[in-house]
Design an enzyme around this catalytic site. Structure first.
Site, short mmCIF file in Angstrom:
data_model
loop_
_atom_site.label_atom_id
_atom_site.label_comp_id
_atom_site.label_asym_id
_atom_site.label_seq_id
_atom_site.Cartn_x
_atom_site.Cartn_y
_atom_site.Cartn_z
CB CYS A 27 9.06 142.74 43.59
SG CYS A 27 7.72 143.58 43.05
CB CYS B 241 4.29 142.52 45.03
SG CYS B 241 4.78 142.80 43.41
#
Length: 77
Positions: free
Chosen positions: A11, A14
């Site tokens: 994501c 991240c």
């Protein structure tokens, strides 16, 4: 040499954490091995419930939020 892992599913949080780790290492000029773990089964081995997770030398330092560059630098000192 520091062993750094960023656990996350890929994501945006991240990815930002991973990029912040790379920038922090560059700014400090230290030698570190950085691994990005996106495989769910691999992450389960670390008993992680929320991502992203920043691990330094196998210890989870930051969970569930973006790790900021200055914060990472402090953890690496």
């Amino acid at each position: 040499m520091k062993n750094i892992k960023v656990l996350g599913t890929g994501c945006s949080k991240c990815k930002t954490t991973y990029n912040n780790v790379l920038e922090a290492i560059k700014q400090l000029g230290i030698d570190a091995k950085v691994t990005k773990i996106e495989d769910i089964e691999e992450m389960m081995k670390y008993n992680i419930l929320t991502t992203p997770v920043l691990m330094i030398d196998e210890v989870a330092k930051i969970k569930g939020r973006i790790a900021q560059i200055e914060e990472i630098k402090e953890l690496l000192k």
